[in-house]
Design a protein around this motif. Structure first.
Motif, short mmCIF file in Angstrom:
data_model
loop_
_atom_site.label_atom_id
_atom_site.label_comp_id
_atom_site.label_asym_id
_atom_site.label_seq_id
_atom_site.Cartn_x
_atom_site.Cartn_y
_atom_site.Cartn_z
N ASP A 33 -20.23 77.13 48.11
CA ASP A 33 -19.04 76.82 48.91
C ASP A 33 -18.80 75.31 48.93
OD1 ASP A 33 -18.08 79.39 50.20
OD2 ASP A 33 -20.21 79.46 50.69
N GLY A 34 -17.59 74.92 48.61
CA GLY A 34 -17.25 73.50 48.61
C GLY A 34 -17.63 72.79 47.32
N VAL A 35 -18.28 73.54 46.39
CA VAL A 35 -18.62 72.99 45.07
C VAL A 35 -17.95 73.84 43.98
CG1 VAL A 35 -20.48 72.58 43.41
CG2 VAL A 35 -20.74 71.84 45.77
N LEU A 36 -18.24 75.15 43.99
CA LEU A 36 -17.64 76.05 42.99
C LEU A 36 -16.36 76.69 43.52
CD1 LEU A 36 -20.84 77.82 41.62
CD2 LEU A 36 -19.65 75.83 40.70
N TYR A 37 -16.28 76.85 44.83
CA TYR A 37 -15.08 77.41 45.46
C TYR A 37 -14.58 76.46 46.54
CZ TYR A 37 -16.32 81.83 43.23
OH TYR A 37 -16.62 82.79 42.30
N ASP A 38 -13.25 76.34 46.62
CA ASP A 38 -12.66 75.54 47.68
C ASP A 38 -12.52 76.44 48.91
OD1 ASP A 38 -11.49 73.60 49.14
OD2 ASP A 38 -9.60 73.54 48.03
N MET A 112 -12.82 75.75 42.67
CA MET A 112 -12.75 74.30 42.87
C MET A 112 -12.34 73.62 41.55
SD MET A 112 -13.14 71.87 45.08
CE MET A 112 -14.19 72.38 46.45
N PRO A 113 -11.28 72.82 41.56
CA PRO A 113 -10.90 72.12 40.33
C PRO A 113 -12.07 71.27 39.81
CG PRO A 113 -9.22 71.84 42.03
CD PRO A 113 -10.40 72.50 42.68
N GLY A 114 -12.33 71.34 38.53
CA GLY A 114 -13.40 70.54 37.93
C GLY A 114 -14.72 71.27 37.83
N ALA A 115 -14.88 72.38 38.58
CA ALA A 115 -16.18 73.07 38.58
C ALA A 115 -16.47 73.70 37.22
CB ALA A 115 -16.21 74.13 39.68
N ASP A 116 -15.44 74.29 36.59
CA ASP A 116 -15.67 74.93 35.29
C ASP A 116 -16.08 73.88 34.24
OD1 ASP A 116 -13.17 73.77 35.36
OD2 ASP A 116 -12.20 75.31 34.13
N LYS A 117 -15.44 72.72 34.32
CA LYS A 117 -15.77 71.65 33.37
C LYS A 117 -17.23 71.19 33.58
CE LYS A 117 -13.84 67.46 31.46
NZ LYS A 117 -13.19 66.21 31.78
N MET A 118 -17.62 71.03 34.85
CA MET A 118 -19.00 70.63 35.15
C MET A 118 -19.99 71.65 34.56
SD MET A 118 -20.93 70.62 38.85
CE MET A 118 -20.81 72.41 39.01
N LEU A 119 -19.74 72.94 34.79
CA LEU A 119 -20.66 73.98 34.31
C LEU A 119 -20.72 73.98 32.78
CD1 LEU A 119 -19.69 76.80 36.83
CD2 LEU A 119 -21.86 75.56 36.77
N ASN A 120 -19.56 73.79 32.14
CA ASN A 120 -19.55 73.74 30.67
C ASN A 120 -20.41 72.59 30.14
OD1 ASN A 120 -17.89 75.93 30.45
ND2 ASN A 120 -15.99 74.75 30.32
N ILE A 121 -20.35 71.47 30.83
CA ILE A 121 -21.14 70.31 30.38
C ILE A 121 -22.64 70.58 30.58
CG2 ILE A 121 -21.63 67.86 30.81
CD1 ILE A 121 -18.60 67.61 31.52
N PHE A 122 -23.01 71.14 31.72
CA PHE A 122 -24.42 71.48 31.93
C PHE A 122 -24.90 72.40 30.81
CE2 PHE A 122 -24.13 70.64 36.74
CZ PHE A 122 -24.88 69.49 36.64
N THR A 123 -24.10 73.42 30.49
CA THR A 123 -24.48 74.37 29.44
C THR A 123 -24.57 73.68 28.08
OG1 THR A 123 -23.35 76.09 30.68
CG2 THR A 123 -23.88 76.60 28.40
N LYS A 124 -23.56 72.85 27.79
CA LYS A 124 -23.51 72.16 26.49
C LYS A 124 -24.75 71.29 26.28
CE LYS A 124 -20.80 68.58 24.21
NZ LYS A 124 -19.72 67.61 24.41
N THR A 212 -15.95 66.82 48.73
CA THR A 212 -14.81 67.73 48.51
C THR A 212 -14.14 68.14 49.81
OG1 THR A 212 -16.21 69.69 48.54
CG2 THR A 212 -15.83 68.68 46.38
N GLY A 213 -14.66 67.70 50.95
CA GLY A 213 -14.08 68.09 52.24
C GLY A 213 -13.92 66.88 53.14
N PRO A 214 -13.84 67.11 54.46
CA PRO A 214 -13.58 66.01 55.38
C PRO A 214 -14.79 65.12 55.70
CG PRO A 214 -13.75 68.06 56.60
CD PRO A 214 -13.90 68.41 55.15
N VAL A 215 -15.99 65.50 55.25
CA VAL A 215 -17.18 64.71 55.59
C VAL A 215 -17.21 63.43 54.73
CG1 VAL A 215 -19.70 64.70 55.62
CG2 VAL A 215 -18.46 66.78 56.24
N PRO A 216 -17.29 62.25 55.38
CA PRO A 216 -17.23 60.99 54.62
C PRO A 216 -18.45 60.74 53.73
CG PRO A 216 -17.05 60.60 57.01
CD PRO A 216 -17.43 62.04 56.82
#
Ligand code: CA
Length: 245
Positions: A33-38, A112-124, A212-216
């Motif tokens: 939550d907050g990383v893979l899903y908004d 979450m925008p960008g999560a798929d790209k992050m996962l692809n890079i980890f896999t790559k 990704t949220g309101p926490v600074p």
């Protein structure tokens, strides 16, 4: 904005904290939550509605601070604050059921925008991905293999049901390391919440906090994040540099 110098500085401090000469990440332990899903705004609304119904005057924002804890631990915390006692198992079951119902009512899951790209890079780059979440929310847990196909091998997940102590305790991340078969200094933790960052830090892993949220950002740093990044797309962009450092 994170510069390459910030990555080097973060890694220098991490290596010196663990007293290791080199760092070669082999796995990624990834919060949900907050990383893979908004999904956090919907979680906060669902918690607020349920606690309003039982006469607790919570603010929606405070649920972003409890993020990462299991549902049962959150309900216990609220009961201690408002009623001066822990919740009974029946109360926990009923109230978590209600909160889960409201969460589902508030609509479809949002990736979450960008999560798929992050996962692809980890896999790559050959890093094994393990999902490490305090959630027991089956609507998201069951969907993850379809939403992010190929990112997580079957069984590579730790959720609320798998641990005795939830975040901020390090147990969820230590279990994740067991599944990946790696020591803490071969892992990257990706988190967005203060209690999750604390769990990652206490497990000994290099811990990235994404705001990704309101926490600074400062709160994530104080919770033990080795590196703080402003967004998931930005993290995906700098990830090859981090992995190759
Ligand atoms: Ca989270």
């Amino acid at each position: 904005m994170v510069a390459n110098d910030d990555i080097q500085e973060a890694l220098n401090q991490y290596r010196s904290r663990l007293d290791i000469a080199t760092w070669c990440p082999k796995c990624a332990l990834i919060d949900m939550d907050g990383v893979l899903y908004d999904s956090m705004p919907r979680h906060a609304r669902a918690w607020k509605r349920m606690t309003d119904e039982i006469g607790m005057s919570c603010r929606e924002e405070e649920f972003f601070l409890y993020e990462g804890m299991t549902g049962a631990a959150t309900i216990d915390l609220l009961f201690e604050q408002y009623k001066g006692r822990k919740a009974t198992p029946d109360e926990i079951e009923e109230l978590y059921r209600r909160k889960t119902l409201y969460f589902k009512e508030y609509g479809e899951r949002i990736l979450m925008p960008g999560a798929d790209k992050m996962l692809n890079i980890f896999t790559k780059y050959g890093l094994k991905c393990v999902l490490v979440t305090g959630s027991a929310q089956s609507s998201l847990l069951d969907a993850i293999y379809n939403d992010y196909p190929g990112a997580f091998e079957p069984g590579m997940r730790v959720c609320a049901r798998d641990v005795r102590h939830g975040k901020p305790h390090p147990e969820p991340y230590l279990r994740g390391l067991d599944l990946a078969g790696q020591p803490p200094h071969a892992a990257i933790v990706v988190e967005n919440a203060p209690l999750g960052v604390e769990a990652g830090h206490r497990s000994g892993c290099f811990t990235v906090g994404i705001t990704t949220g309101p926490v600074p950002a400062d709160v994530l740093r104080q919770s033990g994040a080795d590196l703080v990044v402003d967004s998931m797309p930005m993290f995906a962009q700098l990830l090859p540099e981090l992995i190759n450092s």
